[in-house]
Design an enzyme around this catalytic site. Structure first.
Site, PDB file in Angstrom:
ATOM      1  N   LYS A  64       0.813  -1.214   0.000  1.00 21.36           N
ATOM      2  CA  LYS A  64       0.000   0.000   0.000  1.00 21.36           C
ATOM      3  C   LYS A  64       0.847   1.266   0.000  1.00 21.36           C
ATOM      4  CE  LYS A  64      -0.676   0.634   4.982  1.00 21.36           C
ATOM      5  NZ  LYS A  64       0.003   1.938   5.031  1.00 21.36           N
ATOM      6  N   THR A  65       1.974   1.248   0.720  1.00 17.62           N
ATOM      7  CA  THR A  65       2.823   2.443   0.761  1.00 17.62           C
ATOM      8  C   THR A  65       3.373   2.750  -0.619  1.00 17.62           C
ATOM      9  OG1 THR A  65       3.443   1.935   3.045  1.00 17.62           O
ATOM     10  CG2 THR A  65       4.821   3.506   1.858  1.00 17.62           C
ATOM     11  N   ASP A 252      -3.639   7.987   4.230  1.00 17.92           N
ATOM     12  CA  ASP A 252      -3.101   6.670   4.577  1.00 17.92           C
ATOM     13  C   ASP A 252      -3.756   6.163   5.862  1.00 17.92           C
ATOM     14  OD1 ASP A 252      -1.557   4.413   4.478  1.00 17.92           O
ATOM     15  OD2 ASP A 252       0.270   5.350   5.229  1.00 17.92           O
ATOM     16  N   GLU A 253      -3.874   4.855   6.005  1.00 16.79           N
ATOM     17  CA  GLU A 253      -4.441   4.216   7.212  1.00 16.79           C
ATOM     18  C   GLU A 253      -5.815   4.797   7.555  1.00 16.79           C
ATOM     19  OE1 GLU A 253      -3.074   1.678   8.263  1.00 16.79           O
ATOM     20  OE2 GLU A 253      -0.889   1.772   8.098  1.00 16.79           O
ATOM     21  N   GLN A 331      -7.536  -4.422   9.621  1.00 20.54           N
ATOM     22  CA  GLN A 331      -6.429  -4.058  10.501  1.00 20.54           C
ATOM     23  C   GLN A 331      -6.778  -2.854  11.376  1.00 20.54           C
ATOM     24  OE1 GLN A 331      -2.248  -4.548   9.046  1.00 20.54           O
ATOM     25  NE2 GLN A 331      -3.191  -4.582   7.020  1.00 20.54           N
ATOM     26  N   ARG A 677       1.999 -10.724  10.337  1.00 17.34           N
ATOM     27  CA  ARG A 677       3.356 -10.184  10.514  1.00 17.34           C
ATOM     28  C   ARG A 677       4.398 -11.210  10.077  1.00 17.34           C
ATOM     29  NH1 ARG A 677       2.071  -5.845   9.642  1.00 17.34           N
ATOM     30  NH2 ARG A 677       0.073  -6.853   9.278  1.00 17.34           N
TER      31      ARG A 677
END
Length: 856
Positions: A64-65, A252-253, A331, A677
């Site tokens: 995503k980044t 973002d987020e 998330q 993770r």
């Protein structure tokens, strides 16, 4: 001759689009910008869709980044906007710096011209400084931190004659922060919520706090967005300026935004027009702002009442501009700090016609890990839905291992880590993710025993936490009255009215007399050097330590620790603290007391602590990472251990009690985050018995274990054994036969532990510690290696008694003329060791220590 075909007989030719992966598509891609190279079709679609609202549902490890930064680069390279016309919002300064760095690599120095790339609060603060006068501030206003807020609120409580012990200022600070996160001004706080503090005075105190901030030309972090929202509402011309300025908005987020951040974005994301309504920003039915204008009802979800829209002059018909929000509803794990997962779930409702792009190709984890994580999160009802997939191999299955208790759990994980290390795995690629911070203590102790280096991410190591250091300082002073560093740490903790001036006086006396600080305090309280209140507090503290030392002879060290924490007022201090982390600190203190059970006496425990604290390593060292699940978001490791998957611990019983089903779904999202993770191995552990709040309980495996897919999970047996002599008092165990483990106990840590055991027997507690050096006192006793509980003689350093008597002969004589810094000139009338009774010319007769006077 040219023949013409009749139109009715012409066969229509369909429009041609290059086939995905075909020659034409690959050729076209080859002439495109370099920054688009390597993007998969979904990522490229997210980058190239520049018109209208876009929601990018980016699962864990889907890049995503890269999508976000490449989208900005594409906007700039296509000439759709200048750098100053792009608003890009992140949640952390670290993320903002990373985006700037990546953009710099893609586009050279274009990033230098992007003043509106930053966090919500940094951008909100910049806007507020430009329009500070509209918020009754000056442009050079100060942003208060939490400590400043609490001090200011204490002043307001005192002014209102409110008992700050019953109604702590820190609790009020938390309430105000929560109201601001929901976009509520003082007049908009529901009366029911205001009533929970100081018998209904919460709203009034909030208003007084805001007024005081204006007088001080200050704002807190909540104001940086709240005042923006108010200015935009009350001054539509200013709102229109920013709407026209920002041609593109990127967030973002998005799943972690709170109500205030949502409202701020919604106002800016409406294209400027000429009318009077904004959907989703509804009238406040029961409250209005101080100037009579309607308020924002943050308690209602945006869009619930389109007929009751907030009128804003200058905006008639809503035209949504180019906004792109990147996030993952699976998330969203920060509901406890105000995040609203509904913000991302309602994106299509808030922005009609929005395009939703799902990034489901995971570049991090293997097939079995992704299948387990996807199957787990599919049990949540409140989600938009996506399924992570990978083109990588299936890899190892997720393992689930049961252990008898938390000690066996720590042993088992420690052995697995050493086995991975022998196979060539780097410790930097191994992480242990716990649900509660107090779980870390067991692993830290185990790693010290094994000699495994570790680091704690997102906070200090267990024994470095402030509350643990404070508690240990009390125990150190009991064990060694000459421990000046420990005594200085707790002399005014909790608050006893013994400030810096008092401590400096004690230091001066101790230095002149060459005695410990504790003995200096004992001498000073017998004089008139201190004011009566401070003298009384210090005398009470000395009396308490004398009593605790006497109890040490007849009381178990675990019971003594609990007595000290209770009688000193330290436990009560945290019980009255209403901050978010107070409950966790109390749990840590209980875990500290529990950890002492493994040692024969207080001396042995403190020696163990010295070994733990002595392990230091830089961030670049190869070490196991230990952290909470909340701290792990955004990180990834080859090997991830997930201990404590039991009902009550994970999912957290407190979360279930406070939030019900919504809390359960957030806990499940936390499990999804933990699993994703892992790149190559994910290993889940649960214990049948665990000590919680000081009491052993038989636990039930987490419900989340039954929600994992059987085809992707393998059940394994613990490698942890049960220690020496059975399962910690629960009888024999199948792990008592050490030969069954074969080479798994050929590790350096096990060999050291065996050598210590053979040399010192069982005396060192379960860990078998026997070190030749002491931490807080000399190893003068021959029984030190076995932590003998017998009393020793006075500790000596270079032949001089540390606890030297203060009753030595004074260098002054009767009738000597002396000078005292505080009381002035006087004459000695009585001498008692180093204590002098002096008749001062102006202050009268006082008792002082001779080190505080000089000959006149």
């Amino acid at each position: 001759m040219i023949r013409m075909t009749e139109p009715s007989k012409i066969t229509a030719v369909p429009d041609h689009q290059p086939a995905a992966g075909g020659i034409a598509a690959r050729a076209r891609a080859s002439v495109g910008p370099k920054y688009l190279t390597g993007l998969n079709p979904e990522q490229r679609d997210a980058v190239e869709t520049l018109d209208g609202p876009v929601l990018v549902l980016a699962g864990a490890g889907t890049g995503k980044t890269r999508v976000l930064t490449t989208r900005i680069a594409h906007i700039l390279s296509q000439g759709r906007a200048r750098p100053a016309e792009i608003l890009s919002v992140t949640f952390t300064n670290k993320a903002a710096r990373e985006m700037k760095h990546r953009l710099g690599q893609m586009l050279g120095h274009a990033v230098e011209g992007m003043p509106w790339l930053g966090t919500f609060h940094s951008i909100g603060g910049r806007i507020l400084r430009v329009h500070a006068e509209l918020a009754q501030l000056k442009s050079n206003f100060t942003v208060l931190d939490v400590d400043d807020q609490v001090r200011l609120l204490k002043q307001l409580l005192q002014a209102e004659n409110i008992d700050d012990k019953r109604w702590p200022a820190r609790m009020l600070a938390g309430l105000i922060d929560g109201w601001k996160n929901r976009g509520l001004m003082p007049s908009q706080v529901p009366s029911g919520e205001a009533a929970i503090f100081a018998n209904g005075k919460g709203g009034k105190l909030y208003a007084s706090y805001q007024e005081r901030l204006k007088i001080l030309n200050a704002a807190d972090f909540g104001d940086l967005l709240l005042e923006n929202i108010r200015i935009f509402r009350e001054h539509p011309d200013i709102l229109r300026q920013y709407q026209q300025r920002f041609k593109y908005i990127l967030v973002d987020e998005y799943q972690d935004t709170n109500v205030a951040q949502y409202l701020w974005l919604r106002l800016l994301s409406q294209a400027p027009s000429s009318g009077s309504s904004l959907p989703g920003l509804t009238r406040q039915s029961s409250a209005s702002s101080e100037d009579g204008s309607p308020g924002l009802d943050a308690s209602r979800r945006p869009g619930d009442d389109q007929d009751n829209a907030l009128p804003i002059p200058g905006v008639e018909k809503v035209h949504v501009k180019n906004i792109c929000c990147v996030g993952d509803d699976d998330q969203s794990i920060y509901g406890w700090r105000g995040a609203e997962v509904d913000n991302i779930l309602r994106f299509e409702h808030d922005f009609p016609g929005a395009k939703v792009i799902r990034l489901e190709r995971n570049y991090r984890s293997t097939g079995h890990i992704l299948a387990a994580a996807s199957h787990l999160i599919a049990h949540n009802e409140g989600r938009l839905g996506k399924t992570l997939r990978t083109e990588d191999h299936d890899g190892e299955k997720v393992t689930v291992t049961g252990s008898w208790d938390s000690e066996e759990e720590a042993r088992g994980i420690g052995e697995e880590i050493e086995q991975l290390q022998r196979q060539g795995e780097k410790l930097n690629e191994i992480a242990i993710l716990v649900r509660a911070s107090y779980q870390m203590r067991e692993f830290e102790d185990r790693f010290v025993t094994l000699g495994l280096p570790y680091r704690v991410i997102g906070g200090p190591r267990f024994y470095e936490r402030a509350e643990i250091r404070d508690a240990l300082a009390y125990l150190r002073v009991i064990n060694s009255p000459a421990d000046d560093l420990a005594f200085e740490r707790i002399v005014n903790t909790p608050k006893r009215g013994l400030g810096d001036a008092t401590v400096q006086m004690l230091h001066d006396h101790a230095r002149k007399r060459r005695i410990p600080l504790f003995e200096a305090a004992r001498a000073v309280v017998e004089t008139d050097e201190l004011k009566p209140k401070a003298r009384g507090s210090l005398r009470d503290l000395i009396t308490q330590f004398d009593r605790w030392r006497a109890q040490r002879e007849v009381t178990a060290h675990t019971d003594l620790a609990q007595i000290v924490l209770d009688e000193s007022g330290y436990t009560e201090m945290w019980q009255k603290d209403r901050s978010a982390d107070a409950a966790g600190r109390l749990e840590n203190l209980k875990e500290l007391v529990r950890s002492m059970e493994e040692f024969e006496n207080l001396q042995g425990f403190l020696e163990h602590i010295s070994l733990v604290m002595d392990r230091e390593g830089g961030a670049e060292d190869d070490a196991v990472s230990l952290m909470t699940l909340h701290s792990a978001k955004g990180l990834e490791f080859d090997n991830v251990f997930l201990p404590g998957w039991e009902e009550g611990l994970f999912p957290s019983q407190r979360t279930l009690d406070e939030q019900g089903r919504a809390g359960l779904e957030e806990e499940r999202r936390l499990g999804h985050v933990g699993l994703t993770r892992a790149r190559r191995r994910a290993k889940i552990y649960f214990a049948t018995n665990r000590r919680i709040h000081g009491t052993w309980s038989t636990t039930i495996p987490s419900r989340f274990l039954d929600e994992l897919p059987a085809a992707n999970v393998e059940i394994t047996e613990s490698k942890g054994g049960s220690g020496w002599g059975g399962s910690g008092g629960y009888g024999a165990s199948r792990f008592d036969d050490m030969e069954a483990f074969g080479s798994s106990y050929s590790t350096p840590g096990w060999q050291r532990a065996q050598a210590n055991r053979n040399r010192g027997g069982q005396g060192g507690g379960r860990g078998g510690f026997e070190e030749e050096t002491a931490s807080f006192s000399s190893s003068a006793s021959p029984d030190f290696g076995s932590f003998s509980s017998r009393r020793r003689g006075p500790l000596t350093i270079e032949g001089e008694l540390v606890a030297k008597s203060t009753g030595t002969t004074s260098e002054f004589a009767l009738d000597d003329r002396v000078f005292h810094q505080k009381f002035g000139y006087g004459r000695v009338t009585k001498i008692d060791g180093n204590k002098l009774t002096i008749a001062f010319d102006k202050a009268g007769e006082k008792k002082v220590v001779d080190s505080f006077v000089q000959r006149a």
